[in-house]
Write an enzyme that holds these catalytic residues in place. Structure first.
Site, PDB file in Angstrom:
ATOM      1  N   GLY A  54       0.869  -1.177   0.000  1.00 22.70           N
ATOM      2  CA  GLY A  54       0.000   0.000   0.000  1.00 22.70           C
ATOM      3  C   GLY A  54       0.904   1.225   0.000  1.00 22.70           C
ATOM      4  O   GLY A  54       1.859   1.305   0.788  1.00 22.70           O
ATOM      5  N   ALA A  55       0.612   2.166  -0.896  1.00 24.71           N
ATOM      6  CA  ALA A  55       1.550   3.272  -1.140  1.00 24.71           C
ATOM      7  C   ALA A  55       1.994   4.029   0.125  1.00 24.71           C
ATOM      8  O   ALA A  55       3.204   4.178   0.367  1.00 24.71           O
ATOM      9  CB  ALA A  55       0.955   4.217  -2.175  1.00 24.71           C
ATOM     10  N   ARG A  90      10.094  -1.334  -4.801  1.00 22.93           N
ATOM     11  CA  ARG A  90       8.871  -1.435  -5.611  1.00 22.93           C
ATOM     12  C   ARG A  90       8.769  -0.179  -6.482  1.00 22.93           C
ATOM     13  O   ARG A  90       8.976   0.930  -5.987  1.00 22.93           O
ATOM     14  CB  ARG A  90       7.624  -1.593  -4.722  1.00 22.93           C
ATOM     15  CG  ARG A  90       7.620  -2.938  -3.981  1.00 22.93           C
ATOM     16  CD  ARG A  90       6.268  -3.278  -3.422  1.00 22.93           C
ATOM     17  NE  ARG A  90       5.299  -3.597  -4.452  1.00 22.93           N
ATOM     18  CZ  ARG A  90       3.997  -3.718  -4.210  1.00 22.93           C
ATOM     19  NH1 ARG A  90       3.532  -3.524  -3.004  1.00 22.93           N
ATOM     20  NH2 ARG A  90       3.161  -4.027  -5.183  1.00 22.93           N
ATOM     21  N   GLN A 204      -5.649  -9.015  -2.292  1.00 21.33           N
ATOM     22  CA  GLN A 204      -5.655  -8.043  -1.192  1.00 21.33           C
ATOM     23  C   GLN A 204      -7.067  -7.699  -0.717  1.00 21.33           C
ATOM     24  O   GLN A 204      -7.268  -7.352   0.443  1.00 21.33           O
ATOM     25  CB  GLN A 204      -4.939  -6.741  -1.609  1.00 21.33           C
ATOM     26  CG  GLN A 204      -3.447  -6.868  -1.783  1.00 21.33           C
ATOM     27  CD  GLN A 204      -3.053  -7.168  -3.216  1.00 21.33           C
ATOM     28  OE1 GLN A 204      -3.798  -7.825  -3.942  1.00 21.33           O
ATOM     29  NE2 GLN A 204      -1.895  -6.723  -3.635  1.00 21.33           N
ATOM     30  N   ASP A 245      -1.625   4.393  -6.298  1.00 23.80           N
ATOM     31  CA  ASP A 245      -0.179   4.380  -6.047  1.00 23.80           C
ATOM     32  C   ASP A 245       0.523   5.590  -6.648  1.00 23.80           C
ATOM     33  O   ASP A 245       1.641   5.924  -6.244  1.00 23.80           O
ATOM     34  CB  ASP A 245       0.440   3.101  -6.618  1.00 23.80           C
ATOM     35  CG  ASP A 245       0.147   1.937  -5.705  1.00 23.80           C
ATOM     36  OD1 ASP A 245      -1.001   1.460  -5.710  1.00 23.80           O
ATOM     37  OD2 ASP A 245       1.052   1.544  -4.946  1.00 23.80           O
ATOM     38  N   ASN A 255      -3.433   2.324 -10.180  1.00 25.14           N
ATOM     39  CA  ASN A 255      -3.849   1.554  -9.004  1.00 25.14           C
ATOM     40  C   ASN A 255      -3.829   0.070  -9.374  1.00 25.14           C
ATOM     41  O   ASN A 255      -3.565  -0.303 -10.524  1.00 25.14           O
ATOM     42  CB  ASN A 255      -5.235   1.988  -8.521  1.00 25.14           C
ATOM     43  CG  ASN A 255      -5.550   1.429  -7.143  1.00 25.14           C
ATOM     44  OD1 ASN A 255      -4.712   1.505  -6.231  1.00 25.14           O
ATOM     45  ND2 ASN A 255      -6.718   0.853  -6.956  1.00 25.14           N
ATOM     46  N   LYS A 256      -4.083  -0.760  -8.399  1.00 21.68           N
ATOM     47  CA  LYS A 256      -4.012  -2.218  -8.559  1.00 21.68           C
ATOM     48  C   LYS A 256      -4.705  -2.676  -9.845  1.00 21.68           C
ATOM     49  O   LYS A 256      -5.775  -2.172 -10.185  1.00 21.68           O
ATOM     50  CB  LYS A 256      -4.660  -2.860  -7.323  1.00 21.68           C
ATOM     51  CG  LYS A 256      -4.639  -4.352  -7.259  1.00 21.68           C
ATOM     52  CD  LYS A 256      -3.264  -4.951  -7.428  1.00 21.68           C
ATOM     53  CE  LYS A 256      -2.226  -4.405  -6.459  1.00 21.68           C
ATOM     54  NZ  LYS A 256      -0.837  -4.733  -6.849  1.00 21.68           N
TER      55      LYS A 256
END
Ligand code: MRU
Length: 364
Positions: A54-55, A90, A204, A245, A255-256
Site C-alpha cells: 500500500g503506497a 517497488r 488483497q 499508487d 492503481n491495482k
C-alpha cells in the site's frame, strides 16, 4: 483501527529501542503476526516481499529504513546506498520516493552525528501526518457519500460502496484512504455496505480488506473481480472508491490491476468513481499516466498458483493451471482522469485534470 477490539496501527514505533513493529501482511487473514524491523535490509525486504504494502505504508516503512541505515553509518555514501536499496524495492508507488526524499532532504545538510536522530524524528512525523491526512480524506469522502445517499429514492436505505484491492488502514499507518470514509460513515451511523472485490492475483481484497472490515464490524460482501460490471449494471452499486499508487499532474491514476475495468464499467453506468489519496501520491513531474507511470511486473507464479488455508489449518499454495503455463502479471493499471469523478484528498475533492490539480498544488 482495531484488531480484536484493541487499537493498533499497521506500523508502530518502539520509542525505547528505536525499532518499528509491523503487522506482517503475508500472514493475513489467517494469523496476526507482528514483526520487528531494526535494520535497513529488514525494512527493504518487508516492502519487497509485501509484508507491508500500500503506497503510504511503503513510504512510512522506507523512512524508518533510512533511519536504521543512518544509525549504523551516517556517511553520505551510506545514505546514498540505503536510498538506492529502498528505492529499488517497488517501482509504482510514488510515496516511496516522496518519503525517502523527505528524510534525505532533512538529514543531508546536518553533521553526521545529528543525522540518525533527525531521520528518526522525520519517520515519526511522516507516520503521525499520515494518520491525520487519512482522517481528513475520510471526512471529505463522507461528505460525498452523504450527497449520494441524499439523492437515492430512499435516503434511509443502505449505501452500497464498491472498492478494489486494499486501501484501508493496512495500506497506510491508520484509517486508510479509500476505506477511511467507509469507516467514518459506519461510525456516524450511516448504513453502509461494501462490495469487496477479491483482487486477483494476490487477493488483497479477499485477505486484507475483508479482514479489516470484519474487525471493524462494517457489513461487506466478497465478490470475484469479474462480478463488478454485473453489479453496476443492475444498480447494486451507489459509488466506487479506490486508492492509488501514483496520480499524474493531469489526473491519471495508477492503481491495482483491475481498477481500470471497474472505472470503465462505472462510467458506462453513470456511477461515481472516486479515487482517494494523500497529495504525497501525486507525481507532479509527469502528465501522461499510460506513458509515464512505471508498472510493476510481478512473478507469473502469483497467477498460476493460489495460496490458502487447508481445513487442517495449514497454509498451502496450489497450482491452478497446467504445469508450465506462461502467465503475465502486471501489478497495476492506469485509469485516465476522464473516468475519475473526483480525486478525494486531505484538502477536499478535486476534478482529475490539470487545471484542478494546479489549483490543489497552490494549496500545499
Ligand atoms: O500491490 P499493493 O498491495 O501494494 O497495491 C496497493 C494498492 O493498489 C492500493 O490501492 C494503493 O497502494 C493505495 S493504498 C492507500
Amino acid at each position: 483501527m482495531k484488531i480484536q477490539g484493541q487499537p493498533h496501527r499497521s506500523i508502530e514505533a518502539d520509542l525505547t529501542h528505536r525499532t518499528a513493529r509491523i503487522v506482517d501482511q503475508t500472514f493475513l487473514p489467517h494469523r496476526v503476526e507482528w514483526r520487528t524491523l531494526q535494520t535497513m535490509e529488514e525494512a527493504a525486504e518487508a516492502i519487497q516481499v509485501m509484508r507491508v504494502r500500500g503506497a503510504p505504508l511503503i513510504g512510512a516503512t522506507a523512512a524508518y529504513g533510512l533511519f536504521f541505515a543512518l544509525r549504523d553509518d551516517a556517511s553520505d555514501a551510506n545514505l546514498q546506498r540505503a536510498y538506492d536499496t529502498l528505492y529499488a524495492t517497488r517501482p509504482t508507488a510514488i510515496n516511496l520516493r516522496w518519503a525517502l526524499d523527505r528524510v534525505r532532504r532533512m538529514v543531508e545538510p546536518l553533521a553526521e552525528s545529528a543525522r540518525a536522530d533527525a531521520a528518526w524524528e522525520e519517520a515519526l512525523t511522516i507516520c503521525e501526518e499520515d494518520v491525520k491526512t487519512n482522517h481528513a480524506i475520510g471526512h471529505h469522502g463522507l461528505e460525498l457519500f452523504r450527497e449520494i445517499l441524499a439523492k437515492k429514492a430512499d435516503p434511509s436505505s443502505t449505501l452500497n460502496v464498491m472498492t478494489h484491492c486494499n486501501a484501508g488502514w493496512l495500506a497506510c499507518v491508520d484509517w486508510g484512504t479509500a476505506i477511511s470514509p467507509i469507516y467514518q460513515a459506519h461510525d456516524a451511523g450511516m448504513k453502509v455496505h461494501v462490495w469487496v472485490s477479491e483482487t486477483r492475483p494476490r487477493g488483497q481484497g479477499a485477505s486484507l480488506t475483508a479482514w479489516e472490515l470484519r474487525e471493524h464490524g462494517v457489513p461487506h460482501t466478497l465478490i470475484v473481480d469479474n462480478e463488478a460490471g454485473h453489479l453496476l449494471q443492475r444498480g447494486l452499486v451507489d459509488v466506487c472508491i479506490v486508492g492509488t499508487d501514483r496520480v499524474t499532474a493531469h489526473g491519471d491514476v495508477a492503481n491495482k490491476i483491475g481498477t481500470y475495468l471497474k472505472a470503465l464499467a462505472a462510467h458506462a453506468h453513470e456511477v461515481p468513481f472516486y479515487v482517494a489519496l494523500p497529495v504525497s501520491t501525486i507525481d507532479w513531474t509527469i502528465q501522461d499516466g499510460i506513458r509515464d507511470i512505471p508498472i510493476e511486473q510481478r512473478s507469473g507464479r502469483e497467477v498460476t498458483h493460489m495460496p490458502g488455508l487447508t481445513e487442517e489449518g495449514i497454509r498451502q499454495e496450489v497450482l491452478i493451471t497446467p504445469a508450465g503455463t506462461q502467465a503475465r502479471n502486471d501489478g497495476f493499471d492506469v485509469t485516465p482522469g476522464r473516468l475519475v469523478t473526483k480525486l478525494v484528498t486531505e484538502h477536499g475533492a478535486f476534478d482529475a485534470n490539470a487545471e484542478a490539480l494546479q489549483k490543489l498544488s497552490g494549496m500545499i
